[in-house]
Design an enzyme around this catalytic site. Structure first.
Site, PDB file in Angstrom:
ATOM      1  N   LYS A  13      60.058 -96.290 -55.892  1.00  0.00           N
ATOM      2  CA  LYS A  13      59.405 -96.718 -54.645  1.00  0.00           C
ATOM      3  C   LYS A  13      57.882 -96.618 -54.763  1.00  0.00           C
ATOM      4  O   LYS A  13      57.165 -97.549 -54.424  1.00  0.00           O
ATOM      5  CB  LYS A  13      59.857 -95.847 -53.453  1.00  0.00           C
ATOM      6  CG  LYS A  13      61.336 -95.870 -53.186  1.00  0.00           C
ATOM      7  CD  LYS A  13      61.702 -95.006 -51.990  1.00  0.00           C
ATOM      8  CE  LYS A  13      61.402 -93.525 -52.166  1.00  0.00           C
ATOM      9  NZ  LYS A  13      62.181 -92.861 -53.215  1.00  0.00           N
ATOM     10  N   ARG A  88      63.113 -91.515 -43.696  1.00  0.00           N
ATOM     11  CA  ARG A  88      64.155 -90.946 -44.551  1.00  0.00           C
ATOM     12  C   ARG A  88      65.357 -90.488 -43.733  1.00  0.00           C
ATOM     13  O   ARG A  88      66.320 -90.004 -44.314  1.00  0.00           O
ATOM     14  CB  ARG A  88      63.582 -89.735 -45.295  1.00  0.00           C
ATOM     15  CG  ARG A  88      63.166 -90.021 -46.732  1.00  0.00           C
ATOM     16  CD  ARG A  88      62.703 -88.716 -47.328  1.00  0.00           C
ATOM     17  NE  ARG A  88      62.682 -88.683 -48.752  1.00  0.00           N
ATOM     18  CZ  ARG A  88      61.600 -88.850 -49.504  1.00  0.00           C
ATOM     19  NH1 ARG A  88      60.445 -89.133 -48.954  1.00  0.00           N
ATOM     20  NH2 ARG A  88      61.673 -88.727 -50.813  1.00  0.00           N
ATOM     21  N   ARG A 127      59.058 -87.952 -65.211  1.00  0.00           N
ATOM     22  CA  ARG A 127      57.948 -88.326 -64.318  1.00  0.00           C
ATOM     23  C   ARG A 127      56.821 -87.309 -64.447  1.00  0.00           C
ATOM     24  O   ARG A 127      57.043 -86.113 -64.486  1.00  0.00           O
ATOM     25  CB  ARG A 127      58.433 -88.384 -62.868  1.00  0.00           C
ATOM     26  CG  ARG A 127      57.279 -88.517 -61.877  1.00  0.00           C
ATOM     27  CD  ARG A 127      57.702 -89.117 -60.581  1.00  0.00           C
ATOM     28  NE  ARG A 127      58.553 -88.264 -59.779  1.00  0.00           N
ATOM     29  CZ  ARG A 127      59.034 -88.629 -58.587  1.00  0.00           C
ATOM     30  NH1 ARG A 127      58.744 -89.819 -58.087  1.00  0.00           N
ATOM     31  NH2 ARG A 127      59.800 -87.814 -57.908  1.00  0.00           N
ATOM     32  N   ARG A 160      56.323 -82.285 -61.283  1.00  0.00           N
ATOM     33  CA  ARG A 160      56.452 -81.714 -59.933  1.00  0.00           C
ATOM     34  C   ARG A 160      57.561 -80.669 -59.898  1.00  0.00           C
ATOM     35  O   ARG A 160      58.600 -80.854 -60.517  1.00  0.00           O
ATOM     36  CB  ARG A 160      56.762 -82.831 -58.925  1.00  0.00           C
ATOM     37  CG  ARG A 160      55.543 -83.596 -58.477  1.00  0.00           C
ATOM     38  CD  ARG A 160      55.882 -84.882 -57.767  1.00  0.00           C
ATOM     39  NE  ARG A 160      56.969 -84.782 -56.813  1.00  0.00           N
ATOM     40  CZ  ARG A 160      57.426 -85.826 -56.100  1.00  0.00           C
ATOM     41  NH1 ARG A 160      56.870 -87.017 -56.245  1.00  0.00           N
ATOM     42  NH2 ARG A 160      58.409 -85.675 -55.256  1.00  0.00           N
ATOM     43  N   ARG A 171      68.277 -83.141 -54.101  1.00  0.00           N
ATOM     44  CA  ARG A 171      67.595 -84.241 -53.412  1.00  0.00           C
ATOM     45  C   ARG A 171      68.475 -85.484 -53.355  1.00  0.00           C
ATOM     46  O   ARG A 171      68.449 -86.229 -52.373  1.00  0.00           O
ATOM     47  CB  ARG A 171      66.264 -84.559 -54.112  1.00  0.00           C
ATOM     48  CG  ARG A 171      65.251 -83.437 -53.949  1.00  0.00           C
ATOM     49  CD  ARG A 171      64.045 -83.628 -54.822  1.00  0.00           C
ATOM     50  NE  ARG A 171      63.231 -84.744 -54.389  1.00  0.00           N
ATOM     51  CZ  ARG A 171      62.311 -85.325 -55.165  1.00  0.00           C
ATOM     52  NH1 ARG A 171      62.114 -84.913 -56.392  1.00  0.00           N
ATOM     53  NH2 ARG A 171      61.599 -86.313 -54.692  1.00  0.00           N
TER      54      ARG A 171
HETATM   55  P1  ADP Z   1      59.964 -92.719 -56.204  1.00  0.00           P
HETATM   56  O1  ADP Z   1      58.630 -92.992 -55.563  1.00  0.00           O
HETATM   57  O2  ADP Z   1      61.046 -93.640 -55.723  1.00  0.00           O
HETATM   58  O3  ADP Z   1      60.376 -91.276 -56.107  1.00  0.00           O
HETATM   59  P2  ADP Z   1      58.562 -93.262 -58.721  1.00  0.00           P
HETATM   60  O4  ADP Z   1      57.902 -94.572 -58.426  1.00  0.00           O
HETATM   61  O5  ADP Z   1      57.696 -92.062 -58.762  1.00  0.00           O
HETATM   62  O6  ADP Z   1      59.842 -93.028 -57.753  1.00  0.00           O
HETATM   63  O7  ADP Z   1      59.350 -93.424 -60.107  1.00  0.00           O
HETATM   64  C1  ADP Z   1      60.080 -92.330 -60.688  1.00  0.00           C
HETATM   65  C2  ADP Z   1      59.832 -92.290 -62.196  1.00  0.00           C
HETATM   66  O8  ADP Z   1      60.451 -93.410 -62.822  1.00  0.00           O
HETATM   67  C3  ADP Z   1      58.355 -92.339 -62.571  1.00  0.00           C
HETATM   68  O9  ADP Z   1      58.149 -91.514 -63.702  1.00  0.00           O
HETATM   69  C4  ADP Z   1      58.111 -93.811 -62.895  1.00  0.00           C
HETATM   70  O10 ADP Z   1      57.056 -93.987 -63.829  1.00  0.00           O
HETATM   71  C5  ADP Z   1      59.462 -94.242 -63.481  1.00  0.00           C
HETATM   72  N1  ADP Z   1      59.826 -95.617 -63.149  1.00  0.00           N
HETATM   73  C6  ADP Z   1      59.573 -96.300 -61.991  1.00  0.00           C
HETATM   74  N2  ADP Z   1      60.090 -97.551 -62.045  1.00  0.00           N
HETATM   75  C7  ADP Z   1      60.698 -97.660 -63.260  1.00  0.00           C
HETATM   76  C8  ADP Z   1      61.429 -98.706 -63.936  1.00  0.00           C
HETATM   77  N3  ADP Z   1      61.657 -99.875 -63.329  1.00  0.00           N
HETATM   78  N4  ADP Z   1      61.918 -98.436 -65.168  1.00  0.00           N
HETATM   79  C9  ADP Z   1      61.709 -97.231 -65.755  1.00  0.00           C
HETATM   80  N5  ADP Z   1      61.028 -96.223 -65.198  1.00  0.00           N
HETATM   81  C10 ADP Z   1      60.524 -96.419 -63.965  1.00  0.00           C
HETATM   82  P1  AMP Z   2      58.526 -87.978 -52.319  1.00  0.00           P
HETATM   83  O1  AMP Z   2      57.142 -87.819 -52.824  1.00  0.00           O
HETATM   84  O2  AMP Z   2      58.698 -89.213 -51.477  1.00  0.00           O
HETATM   85  O3  AMP Z   2      59.568 -87.886 -53.427  1.00  0.00           O
HETATM   86  O4  AMP Z   2      58.809 -86.745 -51.336  1.00  0.00           O
HETATM   87  C1  AMP Z   2      58.808 -85.410 -51.805  1.00  0.00           C
HETATM   88  C2  AMP Z   2      59.400 -84.498 -50.757  1.00  0.00           C
HETATM   89  O5  AMP Z   2      58.585 -84.522 -49.560  1.00  0.00           O
HETATM   90  C3  AMP Z   2      60.809 -84.841 -50.261  1.00  0.00           C
HETATM   91  O6  AMP Z   2      61.834 -84.349 -51.120  1.00  0.00           O
HETATM   92  C4  AMP Z   2      60.824 -84.164 -48.877  1.00  0.00           C
HETATM   93  O7  AMP Z   2      60.990 -82.762 -48.987  1.00  0.00           O
HETATM   94  C5  AMP Z   2      59.386 -84.412 -48.393  1.00  0.00           C
HETATM   95  N1  AMP Z   2      59.297 -85.685 -47.630  1.00  0.00           N
HETATM   96  C6  AMP Z   2      58.591 -86.795 -47.954  1.00  0.00           C
HETATM   97  N2  AMP Z   2      58.743 -87.757 -47.040  1.00  0.00           N
HETATM   98  C7  AMP Z   2      59.585 -87.251 -46.094  1.00  0.00           C
HETATM   99  C8  AMP Z   2      60.157 -87.755 -44.875  1.00  0.00           C
HETATM  100  N3  AMP Z   2      59.903 -89.008 -44.462  1.00  0.00           N
HETATM  101  N4  AMP Z   2      60.967 -86.941 -44.184  1.00  0.00           N
HETATM  102  C9  AMP Z   2      61.230 -85.693 -44.573  1.00  0.00           C
HETATM  103  N5  AMP Z   2      60.752 -85.151 -45.709  1.00  0.00           N
HETATM  104  C10 AMP Z   2      59.931 -85.918 -46.467  1.00  0.00           C
END
Ligand code: ADP
Ligand code: AMP
Length: 214
Positions: A13, A88, A127, A160, A171
């Site tokens: 995302k 969420r 990541r 992280r 999660r």
């Molecule tokens: P989210 O915001 O949904 O938690 P991220 O955008 O941070 O996810 O992506 C999670 C991990 O996967 C990151 O390390 C990112 O670089 C990698 N990633 C994202 N999209 C792809 C893809 N299409 N193929 C492979 N790796 C990806």
């Molecule tokens: P993210 O960076 O989107 O992966 O979010 C990291 C963490 O932040 C999540 O696992 C939740 O603990 C918290 N968080 C982020 N967005 C929300 C939301 N909209 N509602 C509740 N918790 C959130």
């Protein structure tokens, strides 16, 4: 254009939201980034959020909804935004729908980035995040130019705390229970679009542009 990114933690995302924000010139709003900035800054909101985040739990709606509503009232949101990590829960989605409806407005697209659970754990363990500017990398799929250093701001990259495998599992459970129902919610709202998030990240972006338009 007002866009929501849906999908499991690690689906991509944030990666796609950044590209959307750049191409369509709208702010990228990540509630996770806002919480992490507050934790880094040692604010009261940050302290409250950290306890939930470290456990892989959601931060309660009472805290999250108000924070997001304040953010989307800011000036830079006038022409739209891409929301990453919000809503969420169903109450979060309903609050957003209502706040927009009160202004005669609505979400244009809810894009679900679909990735099966098996692929998520690999993605999360690789990541690396920049806690200063919010950039995200992957050690294999999207590596920074210099290992361990953010391309954009030069900050040291970190794994992280909540990306460790035991927390990722939690999660994912929370995602299936509380967030996945939003797919049907936005289908009913008539604005759901789906993309296959297992493809290469540039291909995923092309698929999104095909939905949003050039
Ligand atoms: P989210 O915001 O949904 O938690 P991220 O955008 O941070 O996810 O992506 C999670 C991990 O996967 C990151 O390390 C990112 O670089 C990698 N990633 C994202 N999209 C792809 C893809 N299409 N193929 C492979 N790796 C990806
Ligand atoms: P993210 O960076 O989107 O992966 O979010 C990291 C963490 O932040 C999540 O696992 C939740 O603990 C918290 N968080 C982020 N967005 C929300 C939301 N909209 N509602 C509740 N918790 C959130």
């Amino acid at each position: 254009m007002k866009i929501i990114m849906l999908g499991a933690p690690g689906a991509g995302k944030g990666t796609q939201a950044k590209k959307i924000a750049e191409k369509y010139q709208i702010p990228h709003i990540s509630t996770g980034d806002i919480f992490r900035a507050n934790i880094k800054g040692g604010t009261e909101l940050g302290m409250k959020a950290k306890a939930f985040m470290d456990q892989g739990q959601l931060v309660p709606d009472e805290i999250t909804i108000g924070m997001l509503m304040d953010r989307i009232k800011e000036d830079d949101c006038k022409n739209g935004y891409v929301l990453d990590g919000f809503p969420r829960t169903i109450p979060q989605a309903e609050s957003l729908t209502k706040a927009l409806a009160d202004l005669g407005d609505k979400i244009d697209y809810a894009i679900n980035v679909d990735v099966p659970d098996e692929a998520i754990v690999t993605r999360m363990s690789g990541r690396r995040a920049c806690l200063k500017c919010g950039a995200t990398y992957h050690i294999k799929y999207n590596a920074p130019k210099t290992e361990g250093i953010c391309d954009t701001c030069g900050e040291k990259l970190v794994l992280r705390d909540d990306d460790k495998p035991e927390t990722v599992q939690k999660r994912l459970t929370v995602y299936h229970e509380q967030t996945q129902p939003l797919i049907d919610y936005y289908k009913n709202e008539g604005c759901l679009a789906e993309v296959d998030g297992t493809k290469d990240l540039d291909v995923v972006f092309q698929d999104i542009v095909a939905i949003l338009g050039e």
